[in-house]
Design a protein around this motif. Structure first.
Motif, PDB file in Angstrom:
ATOM      1  N   HIS A  38       0.822  -1.072   0.077  1.00  0.00           N
ATOM      2  CA  HIS A  38      -0.037  -0.078   0.182  1.00  0.00           C
ATOM      3  C   HIS A  38       1.086   1.381  -0.021  1.00  0.00           C
ATOM      4  N   VAL A  39       0.712   2.109  -1.020  1.00  0.00           N
ATOM      5  CA  VAL A  39       1.237   3.426  -0.938  1.00  0.00           C
ATOM      6  C   VAL A  39       0.301   4.693  -0.689  1.00  0.00           C
ATOM      7  N   TYR A  40      -1.008   4.190  -1.040  1.00  0.00           N
ATOM      8  CA  TYR A  40      -1.806   5.108  -0.953  1.00  0.00           C
ATOM      9  C   TYR A  40      -3.227   4.557  -0.703  1.00  0.00           C
ATOM     10  N   ALA A  41      -4.011   5.102   0.405  1.00  0.00           N
ATOM     11  CA  ALA A  41      -5.462   4.896   0.462  1.00  0.00           C
ATOM     12  C   ALA A  41      -6.237   5.931   1.016  1.00  0.00           C
ATOM     13  N   ASN A  42      -7.635   6.081   0.203  1.00  0.00           N
ATOM     14  CA  ASN A  42      -8.490   7.129   0.373  1.00  0.00           C
ATOM     15  C   ASN A  42      -9.326   6.932   1.965  1.00  0.00           C
ATOM     16  N   PRO A  43      -9.622   7.862   2.401  1.00  0.00           N
ATOM     17  CA  PRO A  43     -10.607   7.710   3.751  1.00  0.00           C
ATOM     18  C   PRO A  43     -11.572   6.658   3.839  1.00  0.00           C
ATOM     19  N   ALA A  44     -12.267   6.515   2.518  1.00  0.00           N
ATOM     20  CA  ALA A  44     -13.329   5.542   2.322  1.00  0.00           C
ATOM     21  C   ALA A  44     -12.737   4.192   2.596  1.00  0.00           C
ATOM     22  N   TYR A  45     -11.227   3.952   1.943  1.00  0.00           N
ATOM     23  CA  TYR A  45     -10.772   2.822   2.090  1.00  0.00           C
ATOM     24  C   TYR A  45     -10.245   2.447   3.332  1.00  0.00           C
ATOM     25  N   LEU A  46      -9.988   3.601   4.104  1.00  0.00           N
ATOM     26  CA  LEU A  46      -9.404   3.166   5.449  1.00  0.00           C
ATOM     27  C   LEU A  46     -10.286   2.752   6.254  1.00  0.00           C
ATOM     28  N   LYS A  47     -11.700   3.498   6.074  1.00  0.00           N
ATOM     29  CA  LYS A  47     -12.774   3.140   7.107  1.00  0.00           C
ATOM     30  C   LYS A  47     -13.272   1.854   6.951  1.00  0.00           C
ATOM     31  N   LEU A  48     -13.376   1.434   5.809  1.00  0.00           N
ATOM     32  CA  LEU A  48     -13.918  -0.126   5.465  1.00  0.00           C
ATOM     33  C   LEU A  48     -12.862  -1.193   5.985  1.00  0.00           C
ATOM     34  N   PHE A  49     -11.478  -0.821   6.123  1.00  0.00           N
ATOM     35  CA  PHE A  49     -10.560  -1.796   6.602  1.00  0.00           C
ATOM     36  C   PHE A  49     -10.246  -1.546   8.259  1.00  0.00           C
ATOM     37  N   GLY A  50     -10.933  -0.600   8.649  1.00  0.00           N
ATOM     38  CA  GLY A  50     -10.937  -0.208  10.129  1.00  0.00           C
ATOM     39  C   GLY A  50      -9.704   0.529  10.493  1.00  0.00           C
ATOM     40  N   ALA A  51      -8.781   1.275   9.585  1.00  0.00           N
ATOM     41  CA  ALA A  51      -7.640   1.742   9.738  1.00  0.00           C
ATOM     42  C   ALA A  51      -7.863   3.227  10.385  1.00  0.00           C
ATOM     43  N   LYS A  52      -7.138   3.556  11.415  1.00  0.00           N
ATOM     44  CA  LYS A  52      -7.404   5.039  11.982  1.00  0.00           C
ATOM     45  C   LYS A  52      -7.048   6.127  11.100  1.00  0.00           C
ATOM     46  N   ASP A  53      -5.933   5.822  10.189  1.00  0.00           N
ATOM     47  CA  ASP A  53      -5.398   6.873   9.547  1.00  0.00           C
ATOM     48  C   ASP A  53      -4.441   6.179   8.419  1.00  0.00           C
ATOM     49  N   ALA A  54      -3.919   6.975   7.473  1.00  0.00           N
ATOM     50  CA  ALA A  54      -3.079   6.398   6.493  1.00  0.00           C
ATOM     51  C   ALA A  54      -1.821   5.556   6.871  1.00  0.00           C
ATOM     52  N   ASP A  55      -1.083   6.090   8.123  1.00  0.00           N
ATOM     53  CA  ASP A  55       0.043   5.491   8.449  1.00  0.00           C
ATOM     54  C   ASP A  55      -0.182   4.153   9.005  1.00  0.00           C
ATOM     55  N   GLU A  56      -1.260   3.808   9.100  1.00  0.00           N
ATOM     56  CA  GLU A  56      -1.722   2.365   9.625  1.00  0.00           C
ATOM     57  C   GLU A  56      -1.513   1.194   8.393  1.00  0.00           C
ATOM     58  N   LEU A  57      -1.534   1.974   7.110  1.00  0.00           N
ATOM     59  CA  LEU A  57      -1.624   1.071   5.984  1.00  0.00           C
ATOM     60  C   LEU A  57      -0.340   1.345   5.100  1.00  0.00           C
ATOM     61  N   ASP A  58       0.270   2.477   5.440  1.00  0.00           N
ATOM     62  CA  ASP A  58       1.617   2.701   4.844  1.00  0.00           C
ATOM     63  C   ASP A  58       2.611   1.680   4.828  1.00  0.00           C
ATOM     64  N   GLY A  59       2.993   1.099   3.542  1.00  0.00           N
ATOM     65  CA  GLY A  59       3.944   0.124   3.619  1.00  0.00           C
ATOM     66  C   GLY A  59       3.409  -1.397   3.857  1.00  0.00           C
ATOM     67  N   MET A  60       2.065  -1.487   4.124  1.00  0.00           N
ATOM     68  CA  MET A  60       1.660  -2.668   4.511  1.00  0.00           C
ATOM     69  C   MET A  60       1.480  -3.446   3.289  1.00  0.00           C
ATOM     70  N   PRO A  61       1.667  -4.887   3.138  1.00  0.00           N
ATOM     71  CA  PRO A  61       1.443  -5.809   1.946  1.00  0.00           C
ATOM     72  C   PRO A  61      -0.041  -5.831   1.829  1.00  0.00           C
ATOM     73  N   VAL A  62      -0.498  -5.939   0.659  1.00  0.00           N
ATOM     74  CA  VAL A  62      -1.995  -6.284   0.578  1.00  0.00           C
ATOM     75  C   VAL A  62      -2.312  -7.370   1.119  1.00  0.00           C
ATOM     76  N   LEU A  63      -1.450  -8.443   0.724  1.00  0.00           N
ATOM     77  CA  LEU A  63      -1.768  -9.800   1.072  1.00  0.00           C
ATOM     78  C   LEU A  63      -1.824 -10.047   2.527  1.00  0.00           C
ATOM     79  N   ASP A  64      -1.497  -8.964   3.532  1.00  0.00           N
ATOM     80  CA  ASP A  64      -1.446  -8.955   4.773  1.00  0.00           C
ATOM     81  C   ASP A  64      -3.147  -8.688   5.274  1.00  0.00           C
ATOM     82  N   MET A  65      -3.705  -8.369   4.355  1.00  0.00           N
ATOM     83  CA  MET A  65      -5.226  -8.016   4.446  1.00  0.00           C
ATOM     84  C   MET A  65      -6.141  -8.779   3.873  1.00  0.00           C
TER      85      MET A  65
END
Length: 265
Positions: free
Chosen positions: A157-184
């Motif tokens: 993950h290098v970018y996620a919009n607010p709706a995507y963050l909400k869908l996956f229960g992330a508080k902010d973009a930093d939670e997904l920054d650098g996270m492999p999509v396969l981990d989700m």
């Protein structure tokens, strides 16, 4: 084309060479640094042709004037005789070319090529502005979209919009920054997603089971409008072409179809 030459006839001879080649062109001759500075401010010029043997004109001063005014205009020297010292010095100081004044065909082709290169640079700058504006518009649309979007680069993950963050229960973009999509992605769906990431076509995926960032929730849905990046990097292309290709190819765009969302029971 702007000239600083010993005579008007010399300027006209050069202009006629270019016109006879089928290239329409206009010219003007100036006689001092002051007139040169005023003229380049008032009108747009494709090239400056200078006789470095003139007593009252110093080509280095002309280069400094162009630099000070932030003008991208090629300056071509036409000495009576080209020496290695003059050529090396002039090119190192910013002159576009040094061509002997009596080498008409070489001078004509050099001038035509320099004008073409200048116009190419102008076009590149316009494209860079358009590219920047398009990127800003795209970012604004993604940020305000109610549909979840994410950019994935090489599975990360290098970018996620607010709706995507909400869908996956992330508080902010930093939670997904650098996270492999396969981990989700749930274990039973990872092979399916890996195969999808290998294609270069726009595809609609089968149903894939995802998990939230916390791992406490899981849900399944199909990805829609899954635009996948081409592999490899651009070869043999100019700067603006490389940049444009990176914008197109660098990312995988995952648009999640929330209307097809099926929460696991």
């Amino acid at each position: 084309m702007l000239f600083l030459t010993a005579t008007l006839n010399q300027s006209e001879d050069i202009l006629n060479l270019i016109r006879n080649s089928g290239t329409p062109i206009r010219g003007r001759t100036v006689a001092s640094h002051e007139e040169f500075s005023q003229t380049v401010r008032e009108s747009r010029w494709d090239a400056v042709v200078v006789d470095p043997g003139l007593d009252n004109i110093e080509y280095r001063t002309l280069l400094k004037q162009l630099s000070h005014l932030q003008l991208d205009i090629p300056l071509i020297l036409i000495p009576a005789k080209v020496t290695a010292k003059l050529q090396d010095t002039a090119l190192n100081e910013g002159a576009a070319a040094v061509i002997a004044a009596d080498h008409g065909p070489s001078l004509m082709h050099t001038l035509i090529n320099e004008v073409r290169h200048l116009r190419d640079r102008h076009q590149i700058r316009k494209l860079q502005i358009l590219l920047s504006e398009a990127e800003k518009r795209s970012e604004t649309l993604l940020q305000h979209s109610e549909e979840p979007f994410a950019y994935i680069q090489e599975g990360i993950h290098v970018y996620a919009n607010p709706a995507y963050l909400k869908l996956f229960g992330a508080k902010d973009a930093d939670e997904l920054d650098g996270m492999p999509v396969l981990d989700m992605v749930a274990a039973e769906s990872q092979t399916v997603l890996k195969e999808l990431l290998k294609t270069t076509d726009t595809v609609q995926s089968p149903e894939i089971r995802f998990v939230s960032v916390s791992g406490d929730d899981s849900f399944a849905f199909a990805l829609i409008n899954m635009v996948l990046a081409l592999s490899g990097s651009p070869q043999g292309c100019g700067e603006i072409a490389a940049k444009a290709t990176l914008v197109r190819d660098l990312f995988t765009l995952l648009q999640v179809g929330t209307e097809r969302l099926q929460r696991a029971v």
